[in-house]
Design an enzyme around this catalytic site. Sequence first.
Site, PDB file in Angstrom:
ATOM      1  N   ILE A   1     -75.809-116.301 -27.530  1.00 37.85           N
ATOM      2  CA  ILE A   1     -75.792-117.340 -28.559  1.00 37.85           C
ATOM      3  C   ILE A   1     -75.681-116.676 -29.931  1.00 37.85           C
ATOM      4  CG2 ILE A   1     -77.054-119.317 -29.525  1.00 37.85           C
ATOM      5  CD1 ILE A   1     -76.238-119.684 -26.534  1.00 37.85           C
TER       6      ILE A   1
ATOM      7  N   SER B   1     -83.667-116.801 -20.678  1.00 38.79           N
ATOM      8  CA  SER B   1     -82.364-116.198 -20.985  1.00 38.79           C
ATOM      9  C   SER B   1     -81.647-115.981 -19.668  1.00 38.79           C
ATOM     10  CB  SER B   1     -82.544-114.847 -21.673  1.00 38.79           C
ATOM     11  OG  SER B   1     -81.333-114.104 -21.616  1.00 38.79           O
TER      12      SER B   1
ATOM     13  N   ALA C   1     -87.094-108.383 -17.510  1.00 35.04           N
ATOM     14  CA  ALA C   1     -88.385-108.559 -16.823  1.00 35.04           C
ATOM     15  C   ALA C   1     -89.198-109.656 -17.503  1.00 35.04           C
ATOM     16  CB  ALA C   1     -89.162-107.240 -16.821  1.00 35.04           C
TER      17      ALA C   1
ATOM     18  N   SER D   1     -88.120-120.242 -37.597  1.00 36.76           N
ATOM     19  CA  SER D   1     -87.619-119.971 -38.948  1.00 36.76           C
ATOM     20  C   SER D   1     -86.120-119.660 -38.969  1.00 36.76           C
ATOM     21  CB  SER D   1     -88.407-118.814 -39.588  1.00 36.76           C
ATOM     22  OG  SER D   1     -88.313-117.649 -38.793  1.00 36.76           O
TER      23      SER D   1
ATOM     24  N   TYR E   1     -86.379-106.676 -21.379  1.00 38.73           N
ATOM     25  CA  TYR E   1     -86.074-108.075 -21.733  1.00 38.73           C
ATOM     26  C   TYR E   1     -85.900-108.924 -20.475  1.00 38.73           C
ATOM     27  CZ  TYR E   1     -83.738-111.924 -24.250  1.00 38.73           C
ATOM     28  OH  TYR E   1     -83.389-113.143 -24.779  1.00 38.73           O
TER      29      TYR E   1
HETATM   30  P1  NAP Z   1     -84.059-114.687 -33.664  1.00 34.54           P
HETATM   31  O1  NAP Z   1     -82.877-115.213 -34.399  1.00 34.54           O
HETATM   32  O2  NAP Z   1     -84.364-113.235 -33.719  1.00 34.54           O
HETATM   33  O3  NAP Z   1     -85.351-115.508 -34.163  1.00 34.54           O
HETATM   34  C1  NAP Z   1     -86.605-115.196 -33.637  1.00 34.54           C
HETATM   35  C2  NAP Z   1     -87.619-116.144 -34.200  1.00 34.54           C
HETATM   36  O4  NAP Z   1     -88.887-115.795 -33.640  1.00 34.54           O
HETATM   37  C3  NAP Z   1     -87.764-116.066 -35.684  1.00 34.54           C
HETATM   38  O5  NAP Z   1     -88.008-117.363 -36.193  1.00 34.54           O
HETATM   39  C4  NAP Z   1     -88.999-115.194 -35.874  1.00 34.54           C
HETATM   40  O6  NAP Z   1     -89.665-115.519 -37.084  1.00 34.54           O
HETATM   41  C5  NAP Z   1     -89.830-115.614 -34.693  1.00 34.54           C
HETATM   42  N1  NAP Z   1     -90.829-114.644 -34.285  1.00 34.54           N
HETATM   43  C6  NAP Z   1     -90.665-113.330 -33.989  1.00 34.54           C
HETATM   44  N2  NAP Z   1     -91.833-112.783 -33.641  1.00 34.54           N
HETATM   45  C7  NAP Z   1     -92.760-113.787 -33.689  1.00 34.54           C
HETATM   46  C8  NAP Z   1     -94.156-113.860 -33.421  1.00 34.54           C
HETATM   47  N3  NAP Z   1     -94.846-112.783 -33.022  1.00 34.54           N
HETATM   48  N4  NAP Z   1     -94.777-115.044 -33.594  1.00 34.54           N
HETATM   49  C9  NAP Z   1     -94.094-116.149 -33.987  1.00 34.54           C
HETATM   50  N5  NAP Z   1     -92.772-116.141 -34.253  1.00 34.54           N
HETATM   51  C10 NAP Z   1     -92.124-114.965 -34.099  1.00 34.54           C
HETATM   52  O7  NAP Z   1     -83.996-115.060 -32.122  1.00 34.54           O
HETATM   53  P2  NAP Z   1     -83.048-116.078 -31.326  1.00 34.54           P
HETATM   54  O8  NAP Z   1     -81.800-115.385 -30.994  1.00 34.54           O
HETATM   55  O9  NAP Z   1     -83.008-117.393 -32.009  1.00 34.54           O
HETATM   56  O10 NAP Z   1     -83.878-116.195 -29.963  1.00 34.54           O
HETATM   57  C11 NAP Z   1     -84.857-117.194 -29.769  1.00 34.54           C
HETATM   58  C12 NAP Z   1     -85.246-117.205 -28.293  1.00 34.54           C
HETATM   59  O11 NAP Z   1     -84.080-117.436 -27.508  1.00 34.54           O
HETATM   60  C13 NAP Z   1     -85.862-115.910 -27.780  1.00 34.54           C
HETATM   61  O12 NAP Z   1     -86.876-116.186 -26.858  1.00 34.54           O
HETATM   62  C14 NAP Z   1     -84.697-115.226 -27.080  1.00 34.54           C
HETATM   63  O13 NAP Z   1     -85.120-114.354 -26.080  1.00 34.54           O
HETATM   64  C15 NAP Z   1     -83.958-116.428 -26.525  1.00 34.54           C
HETATM   65  N6  NAP Z   1     -82.535-116.172 -26.252  1.00 34.54           N
HETATM   66  C16 NAP Z   1     -81.670-115.810 -27.242  1.00 34.54           C
HETATM   67  C17 NAP Z   1     -80.329-115.593 -26.936  1.00 34.54           C
HETATM   68  C18 NAP Z   1     -79.316-115.207 -27.973  1.00 34.54           C
HETATM   69  O14 NAP Z   1     -78.196-114.874 -27.577  1.00 34.54           O
HETATM   70  N7  NAP Z   1     -79.610-115.249 -29.244  1.00 34.54           N
HETATM   71  C19 NAP Z   1     -79.897-115.728 -25.618  1.00 34.54           C
HETATM   72  C20 NAP Z   1     -80.798-116.094 -24.644  1.00 34.54           C
HETATM   73  C21 NAP Z   1     -82.120-116.322 -24.977  1.00 34.54           C
HETATM   74  P3  NAP Z   1     -90.326-114.420 -38.067  1.00 34.54           P
HETATM   75  O15 NAP Z   1     -89.208-113.652 -38.692  1.00 34.54           O
HETATM   76  O16 NAP Z   1     -91.113-115.220 -39.005  1.00 34.54           O
HETATM   77  O17 NAP Z   1     -91.182-113.547 -37.193  1.00 34.54           O
END
Ligand code: NAP
Length: 243
Positions: free
Chosen positions: A184, A138, A153, A10, A151
């Site tokens: 990101i 990550s 772990a 989303s 995180y």
């Molecule tokens: P984000 O902007 O917080 O978005 C998280 C997404 O996950 C939202 O669409 C949320 O939707 C959904 N979500 C949360 N809990 C959920 C559940 N129980 N079931 C299904 N959907 C769920 O996160 P992001 O930064 O894009 O990160 C996405 C992934 O990339 C994660 O695994 C994160 O660890 C990884 N990552 C991010 C970064 C960074 O810098 N941003 C860096 C490295 C890795 P709802 O609101 O509908 O729950």
Amino acid sequence: MKVAIVTGASRGIGRACAVRLAKDGYTVVVNYSRSEEEASKVLDEIKSAGGDGMTYKADVSDLAQVKQMIRDTDRKYGQIDLLVNNAGIVRDAFLLALNMDDLSSCMELNVKGYFYCAQQAALKMFRRRQGVIINMSSVSGELALAGQSVYSATKGAVNSLTRVLAKELGSRGIRVNAVAPGFIETEMINALSDEKKEEYLKDIPLHRFGKAEEVAAVVSMLASDEFSYITGQVITMDGGISL
Ligand code: NAP
């Protein structure tokens, strides 16, 4: 027609992956757990660019909901070609201040959720002896950042899971890889204080945070048949912070 499920699509990285994969020709299942309006906007964007798909509300840390999502997707489209295990949360705290509920919710979503989706999708992929699973890891899976024990772990577990599943599923024509992004620009990063952001920027050789679309480009690459000999790999894309 190929079918992709992107969990947590989303917003943020998941959203970018869903939009990119639709451009690549996939019919995309835009999974979310709470943000229905945002997920609908992602699907509108996909459709207005000529793509197709559906939104699907499911908490992927709940096995019953994952089973239902995979079943409904398979019934509607007849196949699942790609799973992007992306939904994840951060619950940063130093060990002594760690709240055990945060520990549990992080483990439930970032680790068990990945197992649930991988297992249920693989059961469908087995049938056709083809499929791709991409886990969103990550750089924290390798890099030690104080305050990120939980995180880190969970992402270390994702890296191990990726390698073992690649071995287990390879003979069935299923490839499993992971992407390990650095910082990101998403809501996850926007939540950091300006001071913290500056501190991290100093350590990034490219001196900027990455974009969700750049992560989606790596996902698109790993999903592509052109890269069909890559499996069990964790592809780091972090502007050099882990060097
Ligand atoms: P984000 O902007 O917080 O978005 C998280 C997404 O996950 C939202 O669409 C949320 O939707 C959904 N979500 C949360 N809990 C959920 C559940 N129980 N079931 C299904 N959907 C769920 O996160 P992001 O930064 O894009 O990160 C996405 C992934 O990339 C994660 O695994 C994160 O660890 C990884 N990552 C991010 C970064 C960074 O810098 N941003 C860096 C490295 C890795 P709802 O609101 O509908 O729950």
